[in-house]
Every structure is written in C-alpha cells, then in structure tokens.
Design an enzyme around this catalytic site. Structure first.
Site, short mmCIF file in Angstrom:
data_model
loop_
_atom_site.label_atom_id
_atom_site.label_comp_id
_atom_site.label_asym_id
_atom_site.label_seq_id
_atom_site.Cartn_x
_atom_site.Cartn_y
_atom_site.Cartn_z
CE LYS A 22 -1.94 2.11 4.17
NZ LYS A 22 -1.27 2.67 4.35
CG ASN A 23 1.79 3.25 3.36
OD1 ASN A 23 0.78 2.85 3.48
ND2 ASN A 23 2.83 2.43 4.60
CB CYS A 123 -4.98 11.08 11.05
SG CYS A 123 -3.41 10.34 11.45
NE ARG A 128 0.66 10.45 9.77
CZ ARG A 128 -0.33 9.95 9.05
NH1 ARG A 128 -1.30 8.82 9.46
NH2 ARG A 128 0.90 8.80 7.62
N PRO A 129 1.83 16.93 10.66
CG PRO A 129 3.94 17.79 11.29
CD PRO A 129 2.45 16.91 11.82
CB ILE A 130 2.67 19.04 5.51
CG1 ILE A 130 2.22 20.25 4.99
CG2 ILE A 130 1.47 17.80 4.73
CD1 ILE A 130 1.86 20.46 3.54
CG ASP A 131 7.25 20.35 9.46
OD1 ASP A 131 6.64 19.87 9.28
OD2 ASP A 131 8.41 20.70 9.93
CG LEU A 132 9.79 17.79 7.86
CD1 LEU A 132 10.27 16.34 8.32
CD2 LEU A 132 10.99 18.76 8.64
CG ASP A 313 3.33 2.22 9.09
OD1 ASP A 313 3.20 2.25 8.42
OD2 ASP A 313 3.00 2.70 10.18
CB ILE A 335 7.18 6.97 14.26
CG1 ILE A 335 8.47 6.20 13.85
CG2 ILE A 335 6.84 7.92 12.66
CD1 ILE A 335 9.32 6.60 13.93
NE ARG A 405 -7.72 4.54 5.21
CZ ARG A 405 -6.67 5.74 5.43
NH1 ARG A 405 -7.19 6.44 6.18
NH2 ARG A 405 -6.02 6.47 4.33
C1 EPZ Z 1 4.81 7.00 6.24
O1 EPZ Z 1 3.56 8.51 6.78
C2 EPZ Z 1 3.15 5.82 6.47
N1 EPZ Z 1 1.94 6.28 5.13
C3 EPZ Z 1 2.99 5.24 7.45
O2 EPZ Z 1 2.18 4.21 7.33
C4 EPZ Z 1 4.18 4.91 8.15
O3 EPZ Z 1 3.91 5.35 9.60
C5 EPZ Z 1 5.57 6.63 7.93
O4 EPZ Z 1 5.62 6.57 6.84
C6 EPZ Z 1 6.59 6.49 9.07
O5 EPZ Z 1 7.23 5.12 8.55
C7 EPZ Z 1 2.47 5.96 3.63
O6 EPZ Z 1 3.14 5.94 3.26
C8 EPZ Z 1 1.08 6.25 2.99
P1 EPZ Z 1 6.33 10.70 7.49
P2 EPZ Z 1 4.30 9.56 6.51
O7 EPZ Z 1 6.38 11.51 7.40
O8 EPZ Z 1 4.67 9.92 4.92
C9 EPZ Z 1 6.57 13.82 11.54
C10 EPZ Z 1 -0.19 3.07 7.26
O9 EPZ Z 1 0.21 2.44 8.83
N2 EPZ Z 1 6.36 15.10 10.09
O10 EPZ Z 1 7.64 9.07 7.39
O11 EPZ Z 1 2.67 10.25 6.40
C11 EPZ Z 1 5.22 12.65 11.28
O12 EPZ Z 1 4.26 13.93 12.11
C12 EPZ Z 1 0.78 4.72 7.84
O13 EPZ Z 1 0.78 2.31 6.44
C13 EPZ Z 1 6.88 15.96 10.00
O14 EPZ Z 1 6.39 16.36 11.16
O15 EPZ Z 1 5.22 9.73 7.52
C14 EPZ Z 1 5.94 11.88 11.84
O16 EPZ Z 1 5.94 12.04 13.00
C15 EPZ Z 1 -0.18 5.03 8.81
N3 EPZ Z 1 6.86 17.31 9.38
C16 EPZ Z 1 7.57 11.68 11.39
O17 EPZ Z 1 7.70 13.06 11.22
C17 EPZ Z 1 6.60 16.56 7.68
O18 EPZ Z 1 6.15 17.54 6.91
C18 EPZ Z 1 6.95 10.75 10.82
O19 EPZ Z 1 6.18 10.78 9.90
C19 EPZ Z 1 6.35 14.85 7.50
C20 EPZ Z 1 6.31 14.17 8.73
#
Ligand code: EPZ
Length: 427
Positions: A22-23, A123, A128-132, A313, A335, A405
């Site tokens: 999925k991911n 969620c 889960r911000p998107i600042d990065l 996960d 995480i 999902r």
């Molecule tokens: C991906 O989510 C996966 N989803 C998640 O799987 C998985 O848990 C996660 O990576 C970590 O491995 C998909 O691939 C669709 P991150 P993602 O950006 O990309 C923080 C599942 O169950 N962060 O690696 O959203 C964030 O809050 C799902 O299949 C920022 O601060 O995760 C978190 O604490 C759940 N700013 C950490 O980084 C940002 O701009 C890791 O998040 C982005 C993230």
C-alpha cells in the site's frame, strides 16, 4: 458499516499470498503526473486507499484503466495516462479522507509548475504536519503560500530549479514529494537524511525506469539530476512488508505456521529479527518465508524507528502478540505521538498494558477473551483482529473500513489458513 466477526482459538496453518505494498502504491500512482505517456502499474493491491487515490488523479485529468481482474486472484494492473493536467487543485474533501493525497504536490509542481493542495489536517495517530514537505520543495525552487487551508505552490521561474535539503526529521512522505519534484527540475538536487524505507527504493526504481537520474538509492543521501522529461513504462509494485509482518504475527499469536508467499525477507529484517527474538522460527522458502510459533512467546523490548529500524506500522500488531508472551514487554513509539489507540480495546479483551506517554509495558497473560471492539486506525484494527484470532470465544471488530484501507481481502486470506472469520455487512 461492516464488521468482522472472529471465533478465536484456532492454530493457523497454510499459505497467505502477500499483496503489493500500500505505502509504495500510494507513492507510485502520482508518478503518472510526471509524464504524458502511459504508466502501467502491476501488482497494485485492491484497497480503498488505492481507489481513492486513483479518483483523486482522475480529478486532475489522469485517465486510469484497470486491467481485467481474474476471480480469486489478488492485486490488479492499472494503466494511467496524464496527457494533459486538467486541474492542479487537490480539494479538501479528497485530501481529508486520505493524507497520502499530499503526494500529488511534488509531481504537479514538477509537471505543471503549480499546485494547490488542501492541508491534510491531523488523523487518529497524530498531528502529522507537512512542514518538511514544504521546506524541501522551497529548496528545490518552489514558492509556497498557505491560504484558507490550502497550500498554494508555484515554481519560481516556471520550472523547479533543484537544490539541496537536509531533513531535520526522517520523513517518508516528504522524501517522496521531494524526489518526484527533483526528477524534472533543471539542475542537481541533493537530499540529506532522506528516508530509506523500501517504499522509497521502489519509488526511486520507478523514477529511474521512467528515465530519471538518481544516485544513492537505498541510502539517506540521494542525488537527483533533473531531466527534460520522463517516459512511461510498466512497473510492478513491491510486496507489502507490513502486511507480511502482520500475518507473521497471526502465526505467532495462534501458535501456528504460515508461509508468506511473495514476501521479500530483505525488506523485513527488523521485523523477522523481532519475531525470532520472541521465539518464532523463520524459514526462507522458494516462494517467500515461513513463520512458525511452536513454543511459548518470549517478551521483547522494542523501540520503533525509521528504516532500517523496527517499523512503527508494526507496533500495534506486536503489542497484540506480546499480550500473550510469558513475561513483561516494553514498547516505545518514537515516530507518532498517539499510536496507542488499540490499547483500551485490547484491555477489554483481557490484555494488561500500561501506557506512559510514548512507552507501553505489556504484562503477558495466559489468554484473551473475545469482545466487541472498535477499530480506530489501520494498524490498530489489525491488532484487534490478531487478538480476536487468539481469544477465547467471539470477537466482533467494528468500523472495519479502517482495515479495508490497508489489507486486501483480509478475511479471505485468513480463512485460507483456517481462521474462523467472516465479514458481517451492516446492510
Ligand atoms: C508514511 O507516513 C506511511 N504512510 C505511514 O504508514 C508510516 O507510519 C510513516 O510513513 C512512517 O514510516 C504512507 O506511506 C502512505 P512521515 P508519512 O512523514 O509519510 C513527522 C500506515 O499505517 N513529520 O515519515 O506521513 C510526522 O509527524 C501508515 O500504513 C513532520 O513533522 O510519515 C511523524 O512524527 C500510517 N513534518 C514523523 O515525521 C512533516 O512534514 C514521520 O512521518 C512530515 C512528517
């Protein structure tokens, strides 16, 4: 709303075919935006999130055609074509349903020079911000404005220029957005402290197959030399390591033996190491791997971490299995800030778990008892299914749309190894 009904206590034995990841699929689908040629993705899992993503792409002008799916077969093939980008807006009602929609931002910027994407909002498992994502794209030559709950992004000179960005926190999604933006930028881009998950490697391999130039694949230092354009291709999605790990836990929690067909052991070392430490036997087979639990489960101390560490996960699924271990286990979720939503429901089935902030102590018990439980998020709902497979009596898991999902035809796969499990439609 459908629910899943399980009568527990059966030792699961047999084979489970593992679907496409999925991911990975959710990162490969938006690559169709990067070319005006056809992109065919094989081994796509049949999941709600994949359907939702293809609907989002349709709204942007991408045509999607699913090849014939034979009855009983898993996965499917989809051909996508973005001859022109009809719209560069990803609306709130699509993005709020699926956070991964944010992954159209980078490719739309790269192809069309602009993008308007709703902020995803939080969620169940955290803010889960998107600042990065946004910082990385700015370093690649994007101008970002936040207005009315939307990200309005444009390429400063009409086209991204490339640049360097070092991620302060490892982010899978932000690495994916930056990669899909950099491949069509005018110059060289370097990403430092990039995510190294196998799903990132799958994305890099697809981009290279489309004509992209990427070095350091699999490492945390990615070097991307932008090209004028990308071409279409046919590409097969990698097997789902989290689905495979989840069903391995089903063998563990029921004292069974399951062969995971198509699983890729090299993607799952942290998971199989933890399974072995808990006393399970892991055998490589010609078709994947077999996981066998023929002695009492041992307690573990696990901290989640970015790849190649233990995946977040898999935390909920291991907690369910360790609820029956002979001793106390220690889990640390590093995480996400709120990924213990499964704990209250597991407790209702007799699990003894103490949560303190991001840590949890799991006191092993003799057995669990079936109950009606509520799913809250994807992996939490899988942990409840696992507990139900081992529990005495009947368990009913409500709100199984969470499961749909991320797990393709879960009840069918578990029935195939002897589980007494069925989906109950709410009409
Ligand atoms: C991906 O989510 C996966 N989803 C998640 O799987 C998985 O848990 C996660 O990576 C970590 O491995 C998909 O691939 C669709 P991150 P993602 O950006 O990309 C923080 C599942 O169950 N962060 O690696 O959203 C964030 O809050 C799902 O299949 C920022 O601060 O995760 C978190 O604490 C759940 N700013 C950490 O980084 C940002 O701009 C890791 O998040 C982005 C993230």
């Amino acid at each position: 709303m459908d629910s899943i009904r399980i009568t527990g206590g059966k030792r699961l034995e047999g084979q489970i075919p593992i679907s496409g990841a999925k991911n990975s699929a959710l990162a490969l689908l938006p690559c169709a935006l990067l070319t005006d040629e056809k992109l065919t993705l094989a081994n796509l899992p049949r999941l709600a999130d994949v359907d939702n993503f293809s609907h989002l792409l349709n709204g942007l002008g991408v045509s999607t055609k699913v090849e014939g799916v034979k009855k009983g077969e898993f996965g499917r093939q989809m051909t996508l074509e973005a001859k022109d980008i009809a719209s560069t807006v990803a609306p709130y009602d699509m993005v709020r349903k699926m956070r991964a929609s944010i992954l159209v931002l980078g490719p739309m910027l790269a192809r069309a020079g602009e993008a308007t994407v709703s902020l995803p909002g939080g969620c169940a498992i955290g803010d889960r911000p998107i600042d990065l994502h946004l910082r990385a794209l700015e370093c690649l030559g994007a101008e970002i404005e936040l207005a009315a709950g939307y990200v309005k992004a444009s390429a400063l000179k009409g086209r991204l220029s490339g640049g360097d960005y070092s991620f302060p926190v490892v982010s899978v999604g932000a690495t994916e957005n930056a990669l899909m933006a950099a491949v069509l930028a005018t110059g060289r881009s370097q990403l430092f402290n990039a995510a190294r998950e196998p799903e990132i490697v799958d994305l890099c391999n697809l981009l290279v197959a489309m004509g992209g130039k990427i070095e350091g694949i699999g490492s945390s230092h990615l070097i991307i030399d932008g090209v004028e354009g990308l071409h279409g291709c046919t590409y097969s999605v990698m097997p789902d390591r989290i689905e495979a790990g989840s069903y391995a836990c089903a063998a563990g929690i029921t004292g069974g033996s399951i062969e995971l067909l198509g699983a890729k052991p090299s993607d799952m070392l942290a998971i199989t190491n933890a399974l072995a430490a808990a006393g399970l036997m892991i055998e490589m087979t010609d078709n994947g791997m077999r996981v066998t639990a023929d002695k009492p489960l041992k307690p573990l101390a696990i901290s989640t971490a970015p790849y190649p560490g233990f995946p977040t996960d898999m935390q909920a699924q291991f907690m369910a299995m360790l609820a029956l271990a002979s001793g106390e286990s220690f889990l640390e979720e590093t995480i996400f800030e709120n990924r213990y939503m499964h704990v209250p429901e597991l407790r209702r089935m007799g699990a003894e778990v103490d949560v303190r902030g991001r840590s949890a102590i799991v006191h092993g018990v003799e057995g669990l008892t079936g109950a009606q439980v509520m799913a809250t998020d994807l992996r939490a709902s899988m942990s409840l299914v696992l507990a139900g497979l081992a529990a005495e009596g009947e368990t009913e898991v409500l709100r199984v749309y969470h499961l749909d999902r991320g797990y393709e035809r879960l009840e069918e796969k578990l029935q195939g190894v002897g589980a007494s499990i069925e989906r109950v439609s709410a009409g």
